[in-house]
Design a protein around this motif. Sequence first.
Motif, PDB file in Angstrom:
ATOM      1  N   ALA A 231       0.803  -1.108   0.128  1.00 16.39           N
ATOM      2  CA  ALA A 231      -0.083   0.140   0.026  1.00 16.39           C
ATOM      3  C   ALA A 231       0.857   1.322  -0.063  1.00 16.39           C
ATOM      4  O   ALA A 231       1.664   1.371   0.824  1.00 16.39           O
ATOM      5  N   LYS A 232       0.682   2.123  -1.044  1.00 16.60           N
ATOM      6  CA  LYS A 232       1.528   3.238  -1.167  1.00 16.60           C
ATOM      7  C   LYS A 232       0.416   4.531  -1.058  1.00 16.60           C
ATOM      8  O   LYS A 232      -0.546   4.596  -1.606  1.00 16.60           O
ATOM      9  N   SER A 233       0.875   5.531  -0.366  1.00 15.81           N
ATOM     10  CA  SER A 233       0.083   6.748  -0.234  1.00 15.81           C
ATOM     11  C   SER A 233       0.373   7.883  -1.255  1.00 15.81           C
ATOM     12  O   SER A 233       1.761   8.095  -1.302  1.00 15.81           O
ATOM     13  N   VAL A 234      -0.407   8.278  -1.922  1.00 13.06           N
ATOM     14  CA  VAL A 234      -0.255   9.290  -3.045  1.00 13.06           C
ATOM     15  C   VAL A 234      -1.071  10.599  -2.859  1.00 13.06           C
ATOM     16  O   VAL A 234      -2.344  10.337  -2.584  1.00 13.06           O
ATOM     17  N   ASP A 337     -12.741  25.094   1.886  1.00  8.94           N
ATOM     18  CA  ASP A 337     -11.356  24.860   0.955  1.00  8.94           C
ATOM     19  C   ASP A 337     -11.125  23.220   0.841  1.00  8.94           C
ATOM     20  O   ASP A 337     -10.214  23.242   0.157  1.00  8.94           O
ATOM     21  N   LYS A 338     -11.688  22.392   1.476  1.00 11.24           N
ATOM     22  CA  LYS A 338     -11.497  21.046   1.595  1.00 11.24           C
ATOM     23  C   LYS A 338     -11.673  20.508  -0.182  1.00 11.24           C
ATOM     24  O   LYS A 338     -12.812  20.622  -0.533  1.00 11.24           O
ATOM     25  N   ALA A 339     -10.698  19.881  -0.452  1.00 12.10           N
ATOM     26  CA  ALA A 339     -10.627  19.162  -1.696  1.00 12.10           C
ATOM     27  C   ALA A 339     -11.503  17.927  -1.818  1.00 12.10           C
ATOM     28  O   ALA A 339     -11.866  17.366  -0.787  1.00 12.10           O
ATOM     29  N   PRO A 340     -12.287  17.725  -3.039  1.00 15.75           N
ATOM     30  CA  PRO A 340     -13.151  16.361  -3.068  1.00 15.75           C
ATOM     31  C   PRO A 340     -12.313  15.179  -2.689  1.00 15.75           C
ATOM     32  O   PRO A 340     -12.721  14.294  -1.878  1.00 15.75           O
ATOM     33  N   VAL A 341     -10.980  15.139  -2.930  1.00 17.13           N
ATOM     34  CA  VAL A 341     -10.286  14.078  -2.600  1.00 17.13           C
ATOM     35  C   VAL A 341      -8.770  14.471  -2.420  1.00 17.13           C
ATOM     36  O   VAL A 341      -8.130  15.460  -3.285  1.00 17.13           O
ATOM     37  N   SER A 342      -7.965  14.357  -1.191  1.00 17.45           N
ATOM     38  CA  SER A 342      -6.616  14.754  -1.078  1.00 17.45           C
ATOM     39  C   SER A 342      -5.629  13.551  -0.958  1.00 17.45           C
ATOM     40  O   SER A 342      -4.474  14.051  -1.153  1.00 17.45           O
ATOM     41  N   ASN A 343      -5.889  12.353  -0.831  1.00 16.78           N
ATOM     42  CA  ASN A 343      -5.039  11.283  -0.669  1.00 16.78           C
ATOM     43  C   ASN A 343      -5.566  10.066  -1.399  1.00 16.78           C
ATOM     44  O   ASN A 343      -6.983   9.533  -1.421  1.00 16.78           O
ATOM     45  N   LEU A 344      -4.811   9.285  -2.161  1.00 16.64           N
ATOM     46  CA  LEU A 344      -4.950   8.044  -2.422  1.00 16.64           C
ATOM     47  C   LEU A 344      -4.145   7.043  -2.052  1.00 16.64           C
ATOM     48  O   LEU A 344      -2.977   7.084  -1.673  1.00 16.64           O
TER      49      LEU A 344
END
Length: 393
Positions: A231-234, A337-344
């Motif tokens: 598992a790699k966080s991007v 200001d929260k983005a729809p997705v910040s981390n994968l």
Amino acid sequence: MLDAHAGYKALKQFKDMPRPDSPLRIGMSGTLRGAEYTIIGTIGLRERYGGETWTWVDHQLYSPTHGYAWITLEMGHFIWTRRLRDLVWMSSATVERAEYRPTIWVGHDRYRYFETSNSEVTFAEGEFTWAPSVGERSTTVSVLSDTAMVSFTQTKTEREVERSIYLRREEVEQAFGVTDLPAAQGSHPLTPLIQGKNFDFLRITPLALAVVCVVLGVLLGGLPGSRSLPAKSVLASDLPVEIPFEITDVGRLSRITIEGDVRNSWAWVEIEVTDPDDMPVFAAGRGLEYYFGNDGGESWIENNRTGTVSFRPEKAGTHTLSLEISETGIWGPTQGDKAPVSNLSVSVYSGESNGAWLYRLGFVFAVIAAVPWFISYFQHQRRWAKSDWTDEE
């Protein structure tokens, strides 16, 4: 006229009498069910009910070694009947009082109630085991098993219990040398089920194979693969990115799993994989979304934060996974200001098994097994279609 002292030999015939329509005549002899029989009597019968009329013909037979029997001709169907010595009885009063369809055991066979009929004699000629007369009425309660029918017949003075089975046309033709038999109309309740010699095999074996396929599919689908990419966080802000991963097990499935931290939002992730020669293996897209809220005091959740892609690599070596978010969106109130997705989070497993093809094969076997079951069901429904029993709700 028959000679009762010489095996019911025909002495004289009165051919001008109006007789029921039947190709069988008094005096005919033939071998049936392993015994020599002679037709010694003919009775015409009629039943009227609900504005409809049914007619049939009974032929009394006699064998010096096997006694008496009957051949009934009804709508082109031939029925073989013999007296039953079992001490069983079912009356029409028993049927009328029953809350559920009555059943009865005769020997080792179970019979279920079929119908009650009231008939009258319209013609009688020859010798019989009793003295019938035109206009004589009788009530018959019939019960049916898979292979036979038992009838309980009562007149003003007598009771008879008889067992009937279907008689093939070929048997009648060969026994009495007649070829002008009437065509059978519709289906008789005693018509044998259409079952080939492999009927039970086709009904049971494919069903067992379908179960085996499902079990193997579950087992194979549960076999874990090896991690080609832990598992790699991007960060979404770093996309697009390229991530290398190793494939060593060629010919088996590899699975890419992507999970995003969407929250009342969605994102569309573009996925592309290239092989060690930098040739495209595939390109696909997966949607990640997660919504929640309250409706009428009840909370609800729609969750699909994870997307997976399975593929079958053809080459071993270092593959490259390219990720890019092409579209995003927010549902409901603004999140500032929260983005729809910040981390994968991305991981890759290789050398996995997939039981999907076994499920498909199992479905094929199940369809094959279902065919004879459906045939049996529809034949059963057709046999019982003329029953006068109605289940009350």
